[in-house]
Design an enzyme around this catalytic site. Structure first.
Site, short mmCIF file in Angstrom:
data_model
loop_
_atom_site.label_atom_id
_atom_site.label_comp_id
_atom_site.label_asym_id
_atom_site.label_seq_id
_atom_site.Cartn_x
_atom_site.Cartn_y
_atom_site.Cartn_z
N TYR A 1 0.71 -1.30 0.05
CA TYR A 1 -0.15 -0.04 -0.16
C TYR A 1 0.87 1.23 0.04
O TYR A 1 0.25 2.21 0.43
CB TYR A 1 -0.90 0.04 1.16
CG TYR A 1 -2.02 -1.09 1.14
CD1 TYR A 1 -3.27 -0.79 0.50
CD2 TYR A 1 -1.72 -2.54 1.76
CE1 TYR A 1 -4.06 -1.80 0.50
CE2 TYR A 1 -2.45 -3.10 1.61
CZ TYR A 1 -3.81 -3.29 0.81
OH TYR A 1 -4.74 -4.34 1.06
N SER A 2 1.88 1.11 -0.55
CA SER A 2 2.99 2.29 -0.48
C SER A 2 2.41 3.34 -1.17
O SER A 2 2.46 3.46 -2.62
CB SER A 2 4.36 1.88 -0.87
OG SER A 2 5.24 2.82 -1.16
#
Length: 312
Positions: free
Chosen positions: A80-81
């Site tokens: 989920y960067s």
């Protein structure tokens, strides 16, 4: 017009694809949870710097993209960067190849989540590695193996979160923008890898202090910020501190309590609240105000570093 893959395209005021809106707007909000303790809350709207490459991601990536000088950019992040997504966006805007090394080999056989799907849609080539390899990514032999596996031997490598000395120096402008506004006592920001806080603190004026709210658990960030400042400036800069109480279990953890808080803040102030960083920052500030952690008369500038990922 300047070609978008030249350094000038990244400069403030340039006509290229990454032309930013700087300084970002500063907006005061009226919120009784602060007002009853004699505290003013301002929102530093870094989420409005660029329509696609938003917040501190622009500040950290722009100097690294200049240094890349047209080469493929390889970088790292989790599933989920925000940093991976921002790098992929920059690659699309500049027609620059990007490679994202993703933590978690098990993800390779699963459908992409919305964040990684956006990276792929923007042209980023995703390479999944097991978590043990990911933890060792800073070791020369491991990094060399990753570069070979991705055919990225000539790539420009940006660390996880985009935090290196170039990024830290780029983020000093954020502190300088806040130092230009008289009366700001505290500049508060949510932290992942610490690069923005390191630069923000360095750019503030004497008498101002920076407050970081880590979104990861572990209590490691203070050492990281000190290391980044040493690499960027040769030693410590500015007055800064961390409060580790508001990570809600770790990165990408957004329990119902946090989501309800963010939704309430959105209703109160008409601001879409990004959950992974900004919601934890604002929640932490409300708690600190209720604890009378800020003297009456304090003015806080909370840096809005992102906005919610668009639903598809």
């Amino acid at each position: 017009m300047t070609s978008p893959d030249t350094p000038d395209a990244l400069a403030p005021g340039a006509p290229g694809a990454l032309r930013p809106r700087l300084p970002s707007p500063l907006r005061e909000v009226t919120d009784e949870r602060f007002a009853r303790h004699g505290v003013r809350l301002l929102l530093k709207r870094d989420d409005l710097i660029h329509p696609e490459l938003i917040g501190n991601k622009w500040r950290k990536l722009a100097p690294n993209l200049r240094a890349a000088a047209g080469r493929t950019v390889l970088t790292f992040g989790g599933a989920y960067s925000n940093h991976l997504r921002a790098t992929a966006t920059a690659g699309r805007l500049l027609d620059l190849p990007t490679i994202g090394v993703v933590r978690g080999q098990e993800l390779a056989d699963r459908p992409l989540n919305p964040s990684l799907a956006q990276c792929a849609a923007d042209g980023m080539r995703l390479h999944f590695v097991d978590r043990s390899t990911y933890r060792r990514k800073g070791e020369p032999e491991t990094l060399a193996a990753i570069l070979r596996a991705t055919a990225g031997e000539d790539a420009y490598v940006v660390p996880e979160g985009g935090s290196n000395s170039l990024a830290v120096r780029g983020c000093t402008a954020l502190g300088e923008e806040l130092s230009d506004h008289g009366g700001i006592d505290v500049a508060a920001i949510a932290c992942g890898t610490g690069g923005t806080l390191a630069g923000l603190a360095a750019g503030l004026a004497p008498g101002q202090r920076a407050l970081g709210i880590p979104v990861l658990k572990g209590g490691f960030l203070g050492a990281e910020v000190r290391t980044l400042q040493a690499e960027a400036f040769g030693g410590p800069r500015g007055d800064w501190s961390l409060d580790d109480r508001f990570h809600f279990g770790g990165y990408a953890r957004t329990p119902p309590e946090l989501d309800a808080f963010a939704a309430d803040f959105e209703r109160r102030h008409g601001l879409p609240v990004e959950r992974l960083y900004v919601a934890k920052l604002l929640y932490g500030l409300v708690v600190l105000a209720e604890e009378d952690a800020f003297p009456r008369g304090t003015t806080i500038a909370a840096v809005v570093t992102g906005r919610p990922l668009a639903k598809t």
